[in-house]
Write a protein that holds these residues in place. Structure first.
Motif, PDB file in Angstrom:
ATOM      1  N   ARG A 152      22.476   5.949  -4.083  1.00 33.02           N
ATOM      2  CA  ARG A 152      23.263   7.098  -4.539  1.00 33.02           C
ATOM      3  C   ARG A 152      23.395   7.110  -6.063  1.00 33.02           C
ATOM      4  O   ARG A 152      23.605   8.171  -6.671  1.00 33.02           O
ATOM      5  N   LEU A 153      23.260   5.945  -6.683  1.00 34.12           N
ATOM      6  CA  LEU A 153      23.379   5.873  -8.139  1.00 34.12           C
ATOM      7  C   LEU A 153      22.182   6.503  -8.841  1.00 34.12           C
ATOM      8  O   LEU A 153      22.230   6.755 -10.054  1.00 34.12           O
ATOM      9  N   THR A 154      21.102   6.744  -8.108  1.00 33.34           N
ATOM     10  CA  THR A 154      19.910   7.342  -8.713  1.00 33.34           C
ATOM     11  C   THR A 154      19.825   8.846  -8.477  1.00 33.34           C
ATOM     12  O   THR A 154      18.901   9.497  -8.980  1.00 33.34           O
ATOM     13  N   LEU A 155      20.765   9.417  -7.730  1.00 32.61           N
ATOM     14  CA  LEU A 155      20.676  10.836  -7.388  1.00 32.61           C
ATOM     15  C   LEU A 155      20.786  11.737  -8.612  1.00 32.61           C
ATOM     16  O   LEU A 155      20.217  12.840  -8.631  1.00 32.61           O
ATOM     17  N   SER A 156      21.500  11.295  -9.636  1.00 36.21           N
ATOM     18  CA  SER A 156      21.647  12.113 -10.838  1.00 36.21           C
ATOM     19  C   SER A 156      20.481  11.937 -11.809  1.00 36.21           C
ATOM     20  O   SER A 156      20.402  12.622 -12.828  1.00 36.21           O
ATOM     21  N   LEU A 157      19.574  11.029 -11.508  1.00 36.19           N
ATOM     22  CA  LEU A 157      18.413  10.805 -12.371  1.00 36.19           C
ATOM     23  C   LEU A 157      17.489  12.025 -12.278  1.00 36.19           C
ATOM     24  O   LEU A 157      17.028  12.366 -11.194  1.00 36.19           O
TER      25      LEU A 157
END
Length: 351
Positions: A152-157
Motif C-alpha cells: 500500500r505504501l507504493t500506491l502513490s508512486l
C-alpha cells in the motif's frame, strides 16, 4: 558444477497494510531506546504514520539522490549526538542509501521500509558521491537487518516512476547473469525476478491501484536485489553509477535507458543468460523479450530525456572503462562503449 555462494542474513516482513505494526514490533523486539527515522520531505507524512506507535528520538529529512558525502557526514554526526541505536528508513533508494551511509561508519542496524522498487534495501552495497564522482563499496554493516514490505505504501508512486523503478529491478537481474560473482543460484533468482517484474509492471501501468500487482512487483524487486547482492555489479550498474554521480542524472530513469543496450551488447555472448532471460520474458530471444516489455510500458528510453548531453560521451567512456568487470562476457573497448552510450542517448530500439 562448482561455486561459492554467500546468502546474506536478513529478515523480511511482508504484509500489505502492516508496516506500522511491523516497525513497532521490531523496535520492541530489539529493545531500541533511541530511534532515528529518515524520510525525504515528500515522505514525511507517511513516515510519521508508519512510526506512530514508536518513540522517535530524531527525525531526519536531508535526503538527496546519490548520497552526497556532505549530507552523509551531517546525518552521521546527528546520529552520534543523539546516541541512535536503530535507524528506520522510509522511502526509495536515496533514503535507504543515506541510512546505509550512516551504518557504514556508525554500525547502527537499519529497518528499511521501501516505498519504491529500488531494491537497495536487500543489498550490502553502499554508494557515496564526492565532487560529482560516485564511489560504491560492499560492507555487511550496511545491509538492513529487516525489510518491511507493505504494498500500500507504493500506491502513490506515479506510474512513470513505478515503471522506471521496476526496470531497475530487471537491471539487477540482467547484471546478475554475468557479474563478477555470478553463480547458478543467483542466476536462478534473477530469472524468477525478471518473470515476476515483467508480469507485474504492465498491470501496474494499466491499473495503478492494483494491490496484487504491487505485491508481485515488490516480491520481484526483492528477489532481483538478492540475486544482485550475491552476484555483484556488472557492466550495466558500472555505467549507471558513473552517469548518475558525474552528471546528476535520475537513478531509475538512467537505468531504464541503459538497460536494453547493455542486454543487447552482452546477451549473445552468454548462452545461459540468453535462455534464462528469454524464458522469463516469454519470448523467443532476450532482445525480443525486452523490446516487447518496453513497448508495453510508458518509460524513458533515451538518456537525452533525463538531461545527459551527447558531448559527455568521451568523458563518460574514460570514467567507465576502468570499471568494466573482467567477468563481462564480451570485451569492452572505447569504441564499443561509446557506441553503446550513443544508442542509449538516442533511445534506439535494440535488435
Amino acid at each position: 558444477m562448482r561455486f561459492d555462494h554467500q546468502t546474506l542474513p536478513q529478515r523480511v516482513r511482508f504484509g500489505t497494510g502492516e508496516a506500522a505494526t511491523a516497525v513497532a514490533a521490531e523496535v520492541e523486539e530489539r529493545g531500541a531506546r533511541s530511534v532515528m527515522v529518515i524520510a525525504a520531505p515528500s515522505e514525511s507524512e507517511l513516515a510519521r504514520t508508519i512510526a506512530s506507535s514508536i518513540t522517535v528520538t530524531l527525525w531526519w529529512d536531508d535526503v538527496a539522490p546519490h548520497v552526497p558525502i556532505e549530507r552523509a557526514e551531517r546525518a552521521r554526526a546527528a546520529a552520534r549526538d543523539s546516541r541512535i541505536d536503530l535507524i528506520v528508513s522510509v522511502g526509495g533508494g536515496s533514503t535507504t542509501g543515506l541510512a546505509k551511509a550512516i551504518a557504514l561508519t556508525e554500525r547502527i542496524p537499519i529497518v528499511a521500509v521501501p516505498t519504491t522498487y529500488a531494491g537497495s534495501e536487500a543489498t550490502n552495497v553502499w554508494g557515496l558521491t564526492t565532487e560529482s564522482r560516485k564511489t560504491t563499496g560492499v560492507d555487511d554493516a550496511v545491509l538492513p537487518a529487516v525489510v518491511v514490505y507493505d504494498s500500500r505504501l507504493t500506491l502513490s508512486l506515479p506510474v512513470a516512476l513505478s515503471v522506471a523503478s521496476g526496470l531497475n529491478a530487471v537491471a539487477h537481474c540482467v547484471d546478475s547473469m554475468w557479474a563478477p560473482n555470478s553463480d547458478p543460484l543467483n542466476r536462478a533468482l534473477a530469472e524468477e525476478g525478471i518473470r515476476a517484474v515483467a508480469e507485474a509492471l504492465p498491470r501496474i501501468a494499466q491499473e495503478p491501484g492494483d494491490v496484487a500487482a504491487r505485491e508481485r512487483m515488490q516480491y520481484g524487486a526483492y528477489v532481483s536485489a538478492v540475486a544482485f547482492a550475491s552476484a555483484g555489479s556488472g557492466l550495466h550498474h558500472k555505467i549507471c553509477h558513473v552517469l548518475g554521480g558525474a552528471y546528476d542524472l535520475p537513478h531509475a530513469e538512467t537505468h531504464s535507458a541503459v538497460l536494453p543496450q547493455v542486454l543487447a551488447y552482452n546477451v549473445g555472448a552468454s548462452a545461459e543468460a540468453e535462455e534464462r532471460i528469454a524464458r522469463a520474458l516469454g519470448a523467443s530471444s532476450a532482445v525480443e523479450g525486452i523490446e516487447k516489455l518496453y513497448r508495453a510500458l510508458p518509460t524513458v528510453r533515451a538518456l537525452r530525456e533525463v538531461g545527459y548531453q551527447v558531448e559527455a560521451i568521451p568523458e563518460s567512456v574514460a570514467l567507465i572503462l576502468p570499471l568494466v568487470p573482467p567477468s563481462n562476457p564480451r570485451d569492452v573497448d572505447e569504441e564499443a562503449l561509446a557506441a553503446l552510450l550513443r544508442r542509449a542517448y538516442d533511445g534506439q530500439p535494440v535488435a
